[in-house]
Design an enzyme around this catalytic site. Structure first.
Site, PDB file in Angstrom:
ATOM      1  N   ASP A  71       0.825  -1.216   0.000  1.00  0.00           N
ATOM      2  CA  ASP A  71       0.000   0.000   0.000  1.00  0.00           C
ATOM      3  C   ASP A  71       0.858   1.264   0.000  1.00  0.00           C
ATOM      4  O   ASP A  71       2.086   1.203   0.153  1.00  0.00           O
ATOM      5  CB  ASP A  71      -0.939   0.005   1.228  1.00  0.00           C
ATOM      6  CG  ASP A  71      -0.237  -0.421   2.508  1.00  0.00           C
ATOM      7  OD1 ASP A  71       1.005  -0.371   2.557  1.00  0.00           O
ATOM      8  OD2 ASP A  71      -0.936  -0.823   3.453  1.00  0.00           O
ATOM      9  N   ASN A 140      -6.785  -2.847  14.661  1.00  0.00           N
ATOM     10  CA  ASN A 140      -8.202  -3.145  14.410  1.00  0.00           C
ATOM     11  C   ASN A 140      -8.387  -4.349  13.478  1.00  0.00           C
ATOM     12  O   ASN A 140      -9.476  -4.580  12.961  1.00  0.00           O
ATOM     13  CB  ASN A 140      -8.913  -1.917  13.821  1.00  0.00           C
ATOM     14  CG  ASN A 140      -8.323  -1.491  12.479  1.00  0.00           C
ATOM     15  OD1 ASN A 140      -7.361  -2.089  12.002  1.00  0.00           O
ATOM     16  ND2 ASN A 140      -8.902  -0.468  11.870  1.00  0.00           N
ATOM     17  N   HIS A 142      -6.855  -4.794  10.552  1.00  0.00           N
ATOM     18  CA  HIS A 142      -6.685  -4.564   9.107  1.00  0.00           C
ATOM     19  C   HIS A 142      -5.431  -5.255   8.591  1.00  0.00           C
ATOM     20  O   HIS A 142      -4.466  -5.458   9.334  1.00  0.00           O
ATOM     21  CB  HIS A 142      -6.713  -3.069   8.747  1.00  0.00           C
ATOM     22  CG  HIS A 142      -5.490  -2.270   9.086  1.00  0.00           C
ATOM     23  ND1 HIS A 142      -5.556  -1.034   9.688  1.00  0.00           N
ATOM     24  CD2 HIS A 142      -4.183  -2.481   8.875  1.00  0.00           C
ATOM     25  CE1 HIS A 142      -4.340  -0.539   9.832  1.00  0.00           C
ATOM     26  NE2 HIS A 142      -3.488  -1.396   9.348  1.00  0.00           N
ATOM     27  N   GLU A 147      -9.444  -2.026   5.741  1.00  0.00           N
ATOM     28  CA  GLU A 147     -10.015  -1.757   7.057  1.00  0.00           C
ATOM     29  C   GLU A 147     -11.205  -2.680   7.314  1.00  0.00           C
ATOM     30  O   GLU A 147     -11.745  -3.288   6.379  1.00  0.00           O
ATOM     31  CB  GLU A 147     -10.485  -0.295   7.107  1.00  0.00           C
ATOM     32  CG  GLU A 147      -9.371   0.737   6.918  1.00  0.00           C
ATOM     33  CD  GLU A 147      -8.495   0.915   8.161  1.00  0.00           C
ATOM     34  OE1 GLU A 147      -8.441   0.017   9.021  1.00  0.00           O
ATOM     35  OE2 GLU A 147      -7.845   1.965   8.246  1.00  0.00           O
TER      36      GLU A 147
HETATM   37  C1  GLP Z   1      -0.113   0.206   8.444  1.00  0.00           C
HETATM   38  C2  GLP Z   1       0.122  -0.651   7.220  1.00  0.00           C
HETATM   39  C3  GLP Z   1      -0.113  -2.102   7.502  1.00  0.00           C
HETATM   40  C4  GLP Z   1       0.577  -2.525   8.781  1.00  0.00           C
HETATM   41  C5  GLP Z   1       0.022  -1.725   9.916  1.00  0.00           C
HETATM   42  C6  GLP Z   1       0.607  -2.095  11.257  1.00  0.00           C
HETATM   43  O1  GLP Z   1      -1.425   0.565   8.632  1.00  0.00           O
HETATM   44  N1  GLP Z   1      -0.693  -0.247   6.130  1.00  0.00           N
HETATM   45  O2  GLP Z   1       0.357  -2.861   6.415  1.00  0.00           O
HETATM   46  O3  GLP Z   1       0.387  -3.893   9.006  1.00  0.00           O
HETATM   47  O4  GLP Z   1       0.332  -0.370   9.646  1.00  0.00           O
HETATM   48  O5  GLP Z   1       1.778  -1.376  11.466  1.00  0.00           O
HETATM   49  P1  GLP Z   1       2.730  -1.491  12.689  1.00  0.00           P
HETATM   50  O6  GLP Z   1       3.640  -2.614  12.372  1.00  0.00           O
HETATM   51  O7  GLP Z   1       3.472  -0.179  12.692  1.00  0.00           O
HETATM   52  O8  GLP Z   1       1.931  -1.702  13.901  1.00  0.00           O
END
Ligand code: GLP
Length: 250
Positions: A71, A140, A142, A147
Site C-alpha cells: 500500500d 483493528n 486490518h 479496514e
Molecule cells: C499500516 C500498514 C499495515 C501494517 C500496519 C501495522 O497501517 N498499512 O500494512 O500492518 O500499519 O503497522 P505497525 O507494524 O506499525 O503496527
C-alpha cells in the site's frame, strides 16, 4: 502436519524478526527470481534489518528479486520521508542491491486511482504472482489498508483510513492532522492469491487483533481473519501478541 494457518509463537520481537528473515532468505535461495510481497509499519523494520545483516556476509543475490508492496498513502510522493516508498528504500532496498526497476509500490500521487489500482493488479499478474507475502496487522485487524468492512473480493483500490488507523499511525507524523486520510491498497483477494503468506505481529497492542483473526468469525469485521482460508499462511507472533490465545500457538 498442522493445517494452515500455521501458528508460531516466539519469545520476543527480535525472535520473530530472525525467524521471518530466515524464511525470506530460504525463499531467495530456492528461487533467486522470487516475487516478494512486502509490508511497512514498525513491525517489519527489524525483519528488514535482519535481512540486510544476512545479505552483507553472504551477498545474498537480490538482483533478480522483484518486490510488490501492500500500500501507499494518498498524497505523499516518493521523496516524502513518511511515504512507504521512502520507508522501503530506507529500510531495505538501498542495502541489498535491489534494482529500482524491480520494486513496485502503488503511486499515491496518481490523479486516477482507479486506473492505478487496475495497473497494479495487472503488474502482479505480469510478474507471475506473489511467491511469498510478508504482512503485518493493524490494531483493528486490518491487513494492508483493508479496514474492517473490506470485502473478501476486494482488489487494489482507493480507501479511506479508519479513525483507529489514523490514530495508530499518527506516531510517524508530526501531528494527527497531517496523517493522510486515504491510501491505495491491494485488496484482500490480491493478498489471498499469494502462494504463501507470513503474518507477523508483536506487542500486546496487537493481541486483540490476533485473537479476533484466529478465534473470531471469518469475515469483514476482522480482515485478517480471511487468512484462515489461505492454504499456506503462517502467523509468527511474539508472546505479548499471543497472550489472549496462547494455546493456539506452537
Ligand atoms: C499500516 C500498514 C499495515 C501494517 C500496519 C501495522 O497501517 N498499512 O500494512 O500492518 O500499519 O503497522 P505497525 O507494524 O506499525 O503496527
Amino acid at each position: 502436519m498442522r493445517r494452515s494457518p500455521y501458528k508460531i509463537c516466539l519469545k520476543k520481537q527480535i525472535d520473530v524478526a530472525k525467524f521471518t528473515s530466515d524464511i525470506i532468505t530460504q525463499q531467495l535461495s530456492k528461487n533467486k527470481n522470487s516475487v516478494l510481497g512486502l509490508a511497512t509499519g514498525s513491525t517489519p523494520e527489524q525483519t528488514y534489518r535482519e535481512l540486510v545483516k544476512r545479505h552483507l556476509p553472504h551477498q545474498k543475490d537480490w538482483s533478480h528479486v522483484r518486490t510488490i508492496n501492500l500500500d501507499e498513502y494518498v498524497g505523499l510522493d516518493k521523496n516524502n520521508p513518511q511515504s512507504y516508498h521512502y520507508y522501503m528504500h530506507f529500510h531495505l532496498f538501498n542495502h541489498v542491491g535491489l534494482p529500482e526497476c524491480n520494486t513496485f509500490l502503488p503511486d499515491g500521487t496518481s490523479s486516477d486511482p482507479i486506473s492505478e489500482g487496475q495497473a497494479y493488479e495487472q503488474r502482479i499478474i505480469d510478474l507471475g504472482g506473489i511467491d511469498l507475502w510478508l504482512i503485518g496487522i493493524g490494531s483493528n485487524g486490518h491487513i494492508a489498508f483493508n479496514e474492517p468492512g473490506s470485502s473478501r473480493d476486494s482488489r487494489t483500490r482507493l480507501v479511506n483510513l479508519s479513525d483507529q488507523t489514523i490514530i495508530d499511525n499518527s506516531r510517524f507524523f508530526e501531528k494527527k492532522t497531517t496523517v493522510p486520510t486515504q491510501a491505495i491498497t491491494v485488496g484482500i483477494a490480491t493478498i489471498m492469491e499469494a502462494k504463501r503468506i507470513i503474518l507477523i505481529a508483536t506487542g500486546k497492542k496487537k493481541s486483540k487483533a490476533i485473537y479476533a483473526a484466529l478465534k473470531g468469525p471469518v469475515g469483514p469485521d476482522c480482515p485478517a481473519s480471511f487468512l484462515r482460508e489461505h492454504p499456506n499462511c503462517t502467523f509468527v507472533v511474539d508472546e505479548a501478541a499471543a497472550i489472549l490465545c496462547r494455546n493456539n500457538f506452537v
